[in-house]
Scaffold this active site. Structure first.
Site, mmCIF file in Angstrom:
data_model
loop_
_atom_site.group_PDB
_atom_site.id
_atom_site.type_symbol
_atom_site.label_atom_id
_atom_site.label_comp_id
_atom_site.label_asym_id
_atom_site.label_seq_id
_atom_site.Cartn_x
_atom_site.Cartn_y
_atom_site.Cartn_z
ATOM 1 N N HIS A 352 -5.277 -0.994 -3.803
ATOM 2 C CA HIS A 352 -5.532 -1.417 -2.422
ATOM 3 C C HIS A 352 -6.490 -0.460 -1.726
ATOM 4 O O HIS A 352 -6.690 0.690 -2.146
ATOM 5 C CB HIS A 352 -4.227 -1.532 -1.633
ATOM 6 C CG HIS A 352 -3.505 -0.229 -1.417
ATOM 7 N ND1 HIS A 352 -3.851 0.652 -0.417
ATOM 8 C CD2 HIS A 352 -2.452 0.327 -2.082
ATOM 9 C CE1 HIS A 352 -3.037 1.693 -0.458
ATOM 10 N NE2 HIS A 352 -2.185 1.519 -1.471
ATOM 11 N N CYS A 370 0.400 4.206 -5.779
ATOM 12 C CA CYS A 370 -0.621 3.156 -5.782
ATOM 13 C C CYS A 370 -1.976 3.709 -6.169
ATOM 14 O O CYS A 370 -2.201 4.929 -6.204
ATOM 15 C CB CYS A 370 -0.703 2.513 -4.395
ATOM 16 S SG CYS A 370 0.730 1.506 -3.967
#
Length: 423
Positions: A352, A370
């Site tokens: 992301h 992440c």
């Protein structure tokens, strides 16, 4: 007077001499007539002796046969049928306990009848057939009870993102097929009812996580353009003690282009390939590493190494650390809205955008796990990928990616095959 040779007058008839002088000729004539009459009579008698017509068989009645054979519980999958030999069917009726007639049709020659739907669960049918043969009309009847299950179980055919497959959907080359049963079943019985056909042909295998969930994949990534058809033929099949399948299902999906992203923690770069061609390189910042016990729960901040696949995409998505055990109000906790987020694990790992970490992308790992990339790269990646595309994470620390996290492709093929109920 000259003498004639003996027997010359009648040699061609009887082969005897004529009578001497004093013996009357009429005697010879009478004997010749008697002999000729005897020969003629013999011919007539011989002809009469061959005239013996064969005896005709008596007419046989028509024979009616029911299928399945009467006398036991009929399978709910069975299709009722009637055949007749030595005649033709006049009428056929299969009536259930409510008075409903099972639909069916006669063959053009009226020697057979077949139902157009299976017998089904929990019925008692009365079958009656009338046929006409050489001896006239005959009638045959029988009864058919069918299995009445204690429970019915259904299966959901999904991709790894847990969404149901839809006909003609397109997935990436890392597509994993998931069969999720809504209650515990006999794995071997269930696997015998699951069939996967690929075009072109590919060898694959099921891997059971437990007695409700089975995953299927081949040894290597699917070839682009592969057509995958999965059938779950459960109806009428016993899948446990008194548990039967609720219905049959069949669905086909297609594999799209080969999108493979390789995230290497040694270089802090993500290389994205389209059908083997490098199309983009994106600097990234992955998990900072280490573990912590928070609220009695061990949390890992590594981006686990292994082969992930794209599960879904959201723009935006609310990311809340409390969902995996890290309180929002703690020092490392967070709750924030993130744009262009591509989820790759069931425990919350995303590729992301994060503008605040651009300074670290390509050189330092600072995330909770992440893969942070720039807003421009995130928007491009979000538009590029589909569910089932591959993200390989290499050279990071921590435990290898587990199957429950979306690590199907991280399991060696030999171990995967041993996860089949048939192994």
């Amino acid at each position: 007077m000259p003498t004639r040779p003996v027997g010359s007058a009648v040699a061609g008839v009887v082969g005897q001499a004529e009578p001497r002088s004093g013996e009357g000729r009429p005697t010879v004539g009478v004997r010749r007539r008697e002999l000729l009459l005897g020969i003629a009579g013999g011919v007539v008698l011989a002809g009469c002796g061959r005239d013996h017509p064969q005896a005709r068989k008596p007419p046989a009645p028509a024979v009616i046969r029911f299928d399945p054979a009467p006398g036991a519980l009929a399978s709910p999958r069975a299709t009722g049928a009637v055949t007749v030999t030595g005649g033709t069917l006049t009428t056929v009726e299969w009536i259930d306990e409510t008075g409903r007639a099972l639909p069916g049709s006669l063959t053009p020659d009226r020697r057979g009848w077949t139902a157009t739907e299976p017998l089904g669960y929990g019925h008692t049918y009365t079958a009656k057939a009338v046929a006409h043969g050489e001896t006239g009309e005959i009638i045959a009847t029988t009864t058919y009870p069918t299995v009445a299950p204690d429970q019915l179980v259904d299966v959901s055919l999904r991709s790894a993102n847990q969404n149901e497959l839809a006909e003609n959907d397109t997935y990436g080359v890392g597509f994993v097929l998931v069969a999720h049963f809504d209650q515990a079943i006999d794995k071997a019985a269930a696997e015998n009812c699951l069939r996967v056909v690929t075009e072109p042909a590919t060898t694959g295998s099921w891997f059971w996580l437990d007695d409700r969930n089975a995953h299927w994949r081949p040894e290597h990534y699917h070839a682009p353009g592969t057509r995958i058809t999965v059938s779950a033929n459960l109806f009428g099949i016993e899948l446990g003690d008194g548990v039967y399948g609720a219905r049959d299902q069949r669905v086909s999906v297609t594999i799209g282009a080969a999108h493979v992203a390789i995230a290497d923690d040694d270089t802090k770069q993500i290389q994205v390939f389209d059908n083997g061609n490098l199309v983009r390189t994106m600097p990234t910042s992955m998990g900072r590493g280490g573990t912590a016990v928070i609220g009695g729960r061990l949390l890992s901040f590594w981006t686990r190494p292994g082969v992930y696949t794209v599960l879904d995409r959201k723009d935006p998505v609310i990311m809340d650390s409390a969902t995996y055990g890290l309180p929002t109000n703690s020092r490392m906790g967070y709750r924030t809205s993130i744009n262009h987020a591509v989820r790759i694990s069931h425990d919350g790992i995303y590729v992301h955008e994060l503008a605040e970490s651009v300074w670290a992308q390509g050189n330092t790992d600072i995330s909770h796990g992440c893969l942070n990339i720039s807003p421009a790269d995130a928007a491009w990646f979000y538009d590029f990928v589909v569910s089932g595309d591959v993200v390989e994470v290499r050279n990071t620390g921590g435990d290898p990616l587990d199957i429950w996290q979306n690590g199907d492709w991280s399991i060696p093929w030999a171990d995967w095959r041993h996860g089949s109920a048939r192994s």
